[in-house]
Design a protein around this motif. Structure first.
Motif, mmCIF file in Angstrom:
data_model
loop_
_atom_site.group_PDB
_atom_site.id
_atom_site.type_symbol
_atom_site.label_atom_id
_atom_site.label_comp_id
_atom_site.label_asym_id
_atom_site.label_seq_id
_atom_site.Cartn_x
_atom_site.Cartn_y
_atom_site.Cartn_z
ATOM 1 N N ALA A 274 0.801 -1.232 0.000
ATOM 2 C CA ALA A 274 0.000 0.000 0.000
ATOM 3 C C ALA A 274 0.832 1.280 0.000
ATOM 4 O O ALA A 274 0.448 2.260 -0.659
ATOM 5 C CB ALA A 274 -0.961 -0.008 1.188
ATOM 6 N N PRO A 275 1.980 1.359 0.696
ATOM 7 C CA PRO A 275 2.747 2.613 0.686
ATOM 8 C C PRO A 275 3.158 3.069 -0.711
ATOM 9 O O PRO A 275 3.367 4.264 -0.942
ATOM 10 C CB PRO A 275 3.969 2.288 1.550
ATOM 11 C CG PRO A 275 3.516 1.180 2.449
ATOM 12 C CD PRO A 275 2.594 0.369 1.612
ATOM 13 N N PHE A 276 3.281 2.117 -1.665
ATOM 14 C CA PHE A 276 3.765 2.454 -2.992
ATOM 15 C C PHE A 276 2.649 2.534 -4.023
ATOM 16 O O PHE A 276 2.915 2.627 -5.222
ATOM 17 C CB PHE A 276 4.811 1.419 -3.443
ATOM 18 C CG PHE A 276 5.953 1.247 -2.481
ATOM 19 C CD1 PHE A 276 7.030 2.101 -2.501
ATOM 20 C CD2 PHE A 276 5.912 0.239 -1.527
ATOM 21 C CE1 PHE A 276 8.084 1.949 -1.604
ATOM 22 C CE2 PHE A 276 6.955 0.078 -0.620
ATOM 23 C CZ PHE A 276 8.039 0.944 -0.663
ATOM 24 N N ALA A 277 1.390 2.513 -3.561
ATOM 25 C CA ALA A 277 0.250 2.466 -4.480
ATOM 26 C C ALA A 277 0.214 3.669 -5.415
ATOM 27 O O ALA A 277 -0.079 3.545 -6.608
ATOM 28 C CB ALA A 277 -1.050 2.361 -3.687
ATOM 29 N N LYS A 278 0.499 4.851 -4.914
ATOM 30 C CA LYS A 278 0.354 6.045 -5.744
ATOM 31 C C LYS A 278 1.450 6.171 -6.806
ATOM 32 O O LYS A 278 1.348 7.005 -7.699
ATOM 33 C CB LYS A 278 0.316 7.297 -4.878
ATOM 34 C CG LYS A 278 1.613 7.676 -4.207
ATOM 35 C CD LYS A 278 1.417 8.985 -3.430
ATOM 36 C CE LYS A 278 2.696 9.496 -2.806
ATOM 37 N NZ LYS A 278 2.476 10.782 -2.096
ATOM 38 N N LEU A 279 2.480 5.326 -6.699
ATOM 39 C CA LEU A 279 3.529 5.328 -7.713
ATOM 40 C C LEU A 279 3.272 4.299 -8.805
ATOM 41 O O LEU A 279 3.910 4.342 -9.859
ATOM 42 C CB LEU A 279 4.887 5.025 -7.069
ATOM 43 C CG LEU A 279 5.413 6.021 -6.038
ATOM 44 C CD1 LEU A 279 6.756 5.552 -5.512
ATOM 45 C CD2 LEU A 279 5.519 7.409 -6.638
ATOM 46 N N ALA A 280 2.361 3.390 -8.561
ATOM 47 C CA ALA A 280 2.158 2.272 -9.471
ATOM 48 C C ALA A 280 1.320 2.687 -10.676
ATOM 49 O O ALA A 280 0.384 3.485 -10.564
ATOM 50 C CB ALA A 280 1.485 1.114 -8.742
ATOM 51 N N LEU A 281 1.666 2.126 -11.829
ATOM 52 C CA LEU A 281 0.811 2.299 -12.993
ATOM 53 C C LEU A 281 -0.536 1.632 -12.743
ATOM 54 O O LEU A 281 -1.576 2.111 -13.204
ATOM 55 C CB LEU A 281 1.476 1.677 -14.230
ATOM 56 C CG LEU A 281 2.778 2.319 -14.707
ATOM 57 C CD1 LEU A 281 3.297 1.587 -15.927
ATOM 58 C CD2 LEU A 281 2.584 3.790 -15.000
ATOM 59 N N ARG A 282 -0.468 0.546 -12.010
ATOM 60 C CA ARG A 282 -1.701 -0.148 -11.630
ATOM 61 C C ARG A 282 -1.484 -0.805 -10.283
ATOM 62 O O ARG A 282 -0.488 -1.503 -10.080
ATOM 63 C CB ARG A 282 -2.086 -1.187 -12.686
ATOM 64 C CG ARG A 282 -3.384 -1.934 -12.381
ATOM 65 C CD ARG A 282 -3.801 -2.799 -13.542
ATOM 66 N NE ARG A 282 -5.021 -3.547 -13.248
ATOM 67 C CZ ARG A 282 -5.619 -4.386 -14.087
ATOM 68 N NH1 ARG A 282 -5.107 -4.571 -15.299
ATOM 69 N NH2 ARG A 282 -6.719 -5.038 -13.750
ATOM 70 N N TYR A 283 -2.384 -0.585 -9.371
ATOM 71 C CA TYR A 283 -2.312 -1.180 -8.038
ATOM 72 C C TYR A 283 -3.620 -1.894 -7.759
ATOM 73 O O TYR A 283 -4.700 -1.321 -7.904
ATOM 74 C CB TYR A 283 -2.070 -0.116 -6.972
ATOM 75 C CG TYR A 283 -2.172 -0.653 -5.555
ATOM 76 C CD1 TYR A 283 -1.100 -1.319 -4.972
ATOM 77 C CD2 TYR A 283 -3.354 -0.503 -4.818
ATOM 78 C CE1 TYR A 283 -1.197 -1.818 -3.676
ATOM 79 C CE2 TYR A 283 -3.451 -0.999 -3.531
ATOM 80 C CZ TYR A 283 -2.366 -1.661 -2.955
ATOM 81 O OH TYR A 283 -2.472 -2.158 -1.677
ATOM 82 N N GLU A 284 -3.519 -3.160 -7.386
ATOM 83 C CA GLU A 284 -4.693 -3.953 -7.038
ATOM 84 C C GLU A 284 -4.435 -4.639 -5.708
ATOM 85 O O GLU A 284 -3.372 -5.231 -5.505
ATOM 86 C CB GLU A 284 -4.990 -5.018 -8.104
ATOM 87 C CG GLU A 284 -5.314 -4.481 -9.489
ATOM 88 C CD GLU A 284 -6.733 -3.948 -9.580
ATOM 89 O OE1 GLU A 284 -7.495 -4.104 -8.600
ATOM 90 O OE2 GLU A 284 -7.076 -3.372 -10.630
ATOM 91 N N ALA A 285 -5.404 -4.553 -4.799
ATOM 92 C CA ALA A 285 -5.344 -5.266 -3.527
ATOM 93 C C ALA A 285 -6.380 -6.371 -3.591
ATOM 94 O O ALA A 285 -7.575 -6.141 -3.390
ATOM 95 C CB ALA A 285 -5.612 -4.329 -2.361
ATOM 96 N N SER A 286 -5.949 -7.584 -3.898
ATOM 97 C CA SER A 286 -6.884 -8.688 -4.119
ATOM 98 C C SER A 286 -6.145 -10.010 -4.052
ATOM 99 O O SER A 286 -4.922 -10.063 -4.230
ATOM 100 C CB SER A 286 -7.561 -8.536 -5.489
ATOM 101 O OG SER A 286 -8.346 -9.674 -5.799
#
Length: 545
Positions: A274-286
């Motif tokens: 989660a700390p790096f979510a805003k840097l990701a081209l795509r972030y999914e928590a699943s």
């Protein structure tokens, strides 16, 4: 040097004795000649010839008997030529030569473990000893006897550790690329990582030749030379520090590579990445295999596109295109390869398995690296055909050899100087065995302060926004800005099309025109609505900038 023959007052006596003996022999010979002549009635010439022949025969017989008796007494083979025997001076040299100074500790340890023969030694002159005050240990750099190689030491580190009064984890061996006989052996006084090392600074991370992942037992930075054309599998039991280790790795990537890479994050733990979510081209928590399959489809399409570009460059004799690095990081990967027992679920997991294998195997040449973590290192956790594709392996504490083989490979324990992950101290979090290019290294991942990680993330986010702002005006940039202002991660095609001047009402026509305008393949949301993900549009814009 040979023994010096004495020349003293005994020499005149010896000369007199030889002279008297010669006179006596002449008298005996003359008497013998006279007796033979009288007894046999021979003339003088014949008597002389007979006597000389008899004396020669007797002399040869005496010489033959003396030679055999002397050799038998000295323990020499009877048929060994006299010329092959060592001269008296050579024996004397050995007798007078000073004994070779040996290193008693290393010699005893290596001879008793079979690394060198019983009659071989480690010469004291061939050993350099360094005291490592920082970690509390001693480093020996030494040469093995001629005919021995460092492999003899590497494969016996367990018994050698026992001879030195420590455990296998107290030893670290390093070999030389210049001399097969040269070995560097580090012996710690205390268990590894008994002392806490401070996290590295930005300068130290940038100065490292590669990507640092943690500290070695010496306190030096350890890691891999590059992630170019390489992927990594990280395994270990729960609560062993995988997430902390991974956060440290991503932080080092952000510092070492700067703004030269993108990430796609699949967070099976829901909070680990989660700390790096805003840097990701795509972030999914699943933990849904369908989510993984969706990401795999997108990445495989990207890989296929990049391979087409490479092929065209080769056919047209143009320079090979350089692609922007992309890291696909999956936390708790094992959950995505578990079905719920239904046929549909089994079919989906089978597709995910094959697509995962294809991505890890094919993506390396197109600038895409996969980092996969799992807390269930058993044989069914990650499919074998997927695990076999990883060039780098890491294993934190596990409780069995089987689990270690799953993480590090079935042949791991036949490699040089293997480190058994079951021997690691589970109380020391983030401690792991790193295997890269056939070499095992014991490291402990960095535990950066949260404030430091947040600063690195914010700086990277600012750099990313600057890159996006530098993208020329285009329908793609307009779509991104529209979604950012609306604060949404997904926009339906029916909503995006009018904003970009497409007034068609038919869904199929809208989709074709949007795809041609944006040059990005659309997707679906969780409800099956067709549209575009902000991450996909951002990735396309970043790749074109």
């Amino acid at each position: 040097m040979g023994k010096k023959r004495k020349s003293d007052s005994r020499e005149p006596d010896d000369l007199y004795a030889h002279s008297a003996g010669a006179i006596g022999v002449l008298v005996m010979v003359f008497a013998g000649l006279t007796a033979i002549k009288v007894k046999l009635g021979l003339p003088w010439p014949a008597a002389v010839a007979l006597t000389v022949g008899a004396l020669i025969a007797l002399g040869y017989g005496a010489w033959w008997v003396k030679t055999r008796v002397t050799r038998w007494w000295a323990g020499q083979p009877a048929d060994k030529p006299a010329a092959a025997l060592a001269p008296e001076s050579s024996v004397a040299v050995e007798a007078d030569e000073a004994p070779v100074a040996i290193h008693p500790e290393l010699t005893t340890a290596l001879t008793r473990t079979g690394a060198i023969a019983r009659d071989e030694v480690i010469r004291l002159a061939d050993v350099r000893t360094d005291d490592l005050a920082r970690v509390g240990g001693t480093r020996y750099t030494f040469l093995l006897p001629h005919g021995r190689t460092h492999e003899e030491v590497s494969k016996r580190l367990g018994p050698i550790a026992s001879m030195l009064g420590v455990t296998r984890l107290h030893l670290k061996v390093k070999t030389s690329r210049r001399n097969e006989r040269e070995v560097q052996l580090l012996r710690l006084d205390e268990p590894p990582f008994s002392h806490v090392f401070e996290p590295p600074t930005r300068q130290e991370i940038c100065a490292f030749d590669g990507i640092p992942i943690g500290h070695e037992v010496t306190g030096e930075l350890g890691g891999v030379p590059t992630f170019d054309k390489a992927s990594m599998l990280v395994a270990g039991m729960t609560q062993m520090g995988k997430t902390t280790l991974l956060n440290g790795l991503i932080t080092c990537l952000l510092i070492a590579y700067g703004d030269e890479f993108d990430t796609v994050l699949l967070d099976g733990k829901f909070v680990g990445l989660a700390p790096f979510a805003k840097l990701a081209l795509r972030y999914e928590a699943s933990s849904d295999p369908a989510v993984l399959e969706s990401i795999l489809d997108d990445l495989l399409a990207l890989v296929e596109k990049r391979y087409t570009e490479k092929k065209n460059a080769i056919l047209n004799r143009q320079p090979e295109p350089k692609f922007r690095r992309l890291f696909f990081i999956i936390d708790e990967a094992a959950d995505f390869y578990v079905d719920n027992g239904t046929k549909a679920s089994k079919d989906q997991v089978a597709r995910v398995e094959e697509k995962s294998r294809s991505l890890v195997a094919k993506a390396l040449e197109s600038g895409v690296s996969v980092i996969m973590l799992t807390q269930r290192p058993d044989k069914d956790a990650i499919p074998v055909n997927v695990r076999a594709q990883f060039q780098y392996r890491m294993c934190l504490y596990v409780d069995s050899e089987g689990a270690a083989k799953v993480a590090l490979g079935d042949s791991y324990f036949t490699t040089l100087a293997p480190i058994h992950p079951a021997l690691l101290n589970p109380k020391i979090k983030g401690q792991a065995v790193l295997v890269a290019h056939g070499t095992s290294t014991l490291i402990r991942g960095f535990n950066f302060p949260d404030q430091f990680i947040w600063e690195v993330i914010d700086e990277a986010h600012e750099r990313r926004n600057k890159r996006l702002s530098a993208v020329p005006d285009s329908p793609l940039k307009q779509a991104i800005e529209l979604m950012q202002k609306s604060g949404v991660d997904f926009i339906p095609s029916a909503q995006l099309a009018p904003a970009l001047g497409i007034n068609e009402t038919t869904d199929s026509v809208q989709g074709r025109k949007l795809s041609a305008l944006l040059k990005v393949t659309g997707g679906k949301d969780k409800k099956g609505v067709r549209g575009y993900h902000l991450a996909d549009l951002t990735a396309a814009a970043m790749s074109r900038s």
